[in-house]
Write a protein that holds these residues in place. Structure first.
Motif, mmCIF file in Angstrom:
data_model
loop_
_atom_site.group_PDB
_atom_site.id
_atom_site.type_symbol
_atom_site.label_atom_id
_atom_site.label_comp_id
_atom_site.label_asym_id
_atom_site.label_seq_id
_atom_site.Cartn_x
_atom_site.Cartn_y
_atom_site.Cartn_z
ATOM 1 N N VAL A 9 -9.720 2.665 -8.607
ATOM 2 C CA VAL A 9 -8.549 1.859 -8.943
ATOM 3 C C VAL A 9 -8.045 1.198 -7.669
ATOM 4 O O VAL A 9 -7.577 1.875 -6.750
ATOM 5 N N GLY A 10 -8.148 -0.125 -7.601
ATOM 6 C CA GLY A 10 -7.750 -0.873 -6.416
ATOM 7 C C GLY A 10 -8.950 -1.467 -5.725
ATOM 8 O O GLY A 10 -9.832 -0.736 -5.258
ATOM 9 N N ALA A 11 -9.017 -2.818 -5.661
ATOM 10 C CA ALA A 11 -10.205 -3.493 -5.129
ATOM 11 C C ALA A 11 -9.926 -4.209 -3.814
ATOM 12 O O ALA A 11 -10.483 -5.263 -3.542
ATOM 13 N N SER A 17 -14.700 -0.964 -0.513
ATOM 14 C CA SER A 17 -15.667 -0.307 0.372
ATOM 15 C C SER A 17 -16.181 0.985 -0.245
ATOM 16 O O SER A 17 -17.388 1.268 -0.209
ATOM 17 N N THR A 18 -15.275 1.788 -0.795
ATOM 18 C CA THR A 18 -15.682 3.048 -1.416
ATOM 19 C C THR A 18 -16.640 2.793 -2.578
ATOM 20 O O THR A 18 -17.679 3.444 -2.705
ATOM 21 N N ALA A 19 -16.279 1.846 -3.442
ATOM 22 C CA ALA A 19 -17.122 1.517 -4.589
ATOM 23 C C ALA A 19 -18.508 1.048 -4.137
ATOM 24 O O ALA A 19 -19.542 1.453 -4.687
ATOM 25 N N LEU A 109 -15.342 -10.515 0.442
ATOM 26 C CA LEU A 109 -16.674 -10.146 0.919
ATOM 27 C C LEU A 109 -17.036 -8.713 0.524
ATOM 28 O O LEU A 109 -18.174 -8.429 0.138
ATOM 29 N N LEU A 110 -16.062 -7.811 0.615
ATOM 30 C CA LEU A 110 -16.329 -6.417 0.250
ATOM 31 C C LEU A 110 -16.547 -6.270 -1.254
ATOM 32 O O LEU A 110 -17.411 -5.501 -1.692
ATOM 33 N N SER A 304 -8.671 2.271 6.574
ATOM 34 C CA SER A 304 -9.191 2.163 5.206
ATOM 35 C C SER A 304 -10.709 2.172 5.177
ATOM 36 O O SER A 304 -11.323 2.816 4.312
ATOM 37 N N LEU A 305 -11.337 1.458 6.101
ATOM 38 C CA LEU A 305 -12.797 1.442 6.157
ATOM 39 C C LEU A 305 -13.343 2.828 6.506
ATOM 40 O O LEU A 305 -14.304 3.302 5.894
ATOM 41 N N ARG A 306 -12.714 3.466 7.477
ATOM 42 C CA ARG A 306 -13.139 4.813 7.870
ATOM 43 C C ARG A 306 -13.050 5.780 6.701
ATOM 44 O O ARG A 306 -13.990 6.521 6.392
ATOM 45 N N ASP A 307 -11.881 5.796 6.029
ATOM 46 C CA ASP A 307 -11.666 6.782 4.973
ATOM 47 C C ASP A 307 -12.533 6.516 3.754
ATOM 48 O O ASP A 307 -12.918 7.445 3.036
#
Length: 385
Positions: A9-11, A17-19, A109-110, A304-307
């Protein structure tokens, strides 16, 4: 009903990145966002080295560069005692520059990278409730979008939906620790021409910065305590912006004054930082939904990218490597806390605006040391994968 291994939930940065990482690992993933595709959002833009390293490793940095995002090869610090210090960005960990892309570019891009990995992306789709199985475990989401109501079932639901996270609210995610500092910010975009440096200025009770971004523009910001900001804004936002620039970075005043504005002045009232419990049966939190600190240190996107990678690594371990879900998600949170606490504590000190010249130098040196620990951990993840 559509069924997935994971629903995110949340793009924005953390969610997309997680997705993407989970889909690249072979999982069936859906990614939802209530906003429009390609929309902008409040951001400091500046990526620190750990974030650039990850974008490069994931193959996303090429798109950032191709869009004309200026390469940042210097950082300039303006201190309260009048000293200016320039630090060159040396090639390390496979990158030779930093970047500060506009969020409509980076987020797009992500999301495109996630779609290329097989993620089912739904924009303008708002989550209305979490689904639960008979045991109370979260088992997906109910949402509404352009096609009406939709039900998405999932083994794991990840909230990457920001400070006011619906997933955090509906799971009752407890705040584990909370800061006290909350800086107020004003910012605007100006036509600044070619630039290759982040500039940070620190004065008596105020800070400012100039961050080069896309389309020949720079994001110019000023920040201070909420109380001081309220007092200055009584005479208007332009007065507050100019006054704080003088207080924080006298050397920047003339340059910023001569630059042509390409946006109005926008503001952020400030929210104290926090860390929430970020996992439970069938759910997890990432990005600002789980951990947030004041934006004065410009580390939010990098966080955010790290996590995203920390969480994706442990989710894959749980779904593919027979690690117990609770152990995997607890390990994710423990690692995030270990890497974050030093950064958080320094940010609290900067956002208090009660330092002198030696105090802010010390805080920034500590911040740099904490980022080195991040890079070392991320390098280990890269070797493992």
């Amino acid at each position: 009903m559509n069924s997935y291994d994971v629903v995110v939930v949340g793009a924005r940065v953390s969610g997309a990145s997680t997705a993407m990482l989970l889909a690249r690992a072979g999982l069936r993933v859906a990614l939802l966002d209530r906003g429009r595709r390609g929309s902008d959002t409040l951001s400091t833009h500046a990526l620190m080295r750990p974030g650039v390293v990850q974008l490069s490793r994931w193959g996303v940095l090429d798109g950032v560069v191709a869009a004309g995002t200026p390469a940042v090869r210097r950082t300039v610090f303006h201190y309260p005692d009048g000293e200016d210090v320039e630090v060159a960005i040396k090639p390390r960990h496979g990158v030779d520059a930093l970047y500060a892309p506009r969020r409509h570019l980076l987020d797009r891009l992500l999301v495109e990278a996630a779609e290329a990995a097989g993620v089912h992306v739904l924009h303008e789709t708002a989550v209305t409730a979490l689904r639960r199985d008979p045991t109370g475990r979260v088992s997906g989401v109910s949402a509404t979008g352009p096609g009406g109501r939709t039900e998405l079932a999932a083994e794991l639901t990840i909230g990457a939906d920001g400070i006011r996270s619906v997933v955090a609210e509906q799971t009752g995610a407890a705040v584990l620790w909370q800061g006290r500092s909350a800086g107020a910010v004003l910012y605007r975009y100006v036509e600044d021409g070619p630039a290759d440096a982040y500039e940070w200025a620190y004065g008596a009770g105020a800070a400012a910065g100039v961050i080069p971004t896309n389309d020949g523009a720079a994001c110019v910001f000023v920040s201070t305590t909420p109380r001081h900001m309220r007092a200055l804004r009584r005479s208007g936002v332009e007065h507050a912006m100019t006054a704080l620039m003088r207080e924080a970075g006298p050397s920047l005043v003339e340059r910023v004054r001569d630059a042509r504005p390409v946006s109005g002045v926008r503001g952020w009232a400030g929210v104290p930082g926090y860390s929430r419990r970020s996992w439970g049966p069938g759910w997890a939190l990432v990005g600002d939904a789980g951990y947030f600190k004041d934006p004065i240190t410009s580390h939010g996107i990098t966080d955010s990218l790290r996590d995203a990678e920390l969480l994706a690594d442990r989710v894959v371990a749980a779904l593919y490597c027979d690690e117990r879900e609770e152990d995997a998600l607890a390990a994710y949170q423990a690692t995030r806390e270990r890497l974050s606490r030093g950064l958080f504590d320094v940010t609290e000190g900067v956002a208090a605006y009660d330092w002198d010249a030696d105090g802010i130098r010390n805080l920034l040196h500590r911040f740099s040391a904490s980022m080195r620990a991040e890079l070392e951990h991320l390098d280990g993840l890269a070797v493992a994968t």
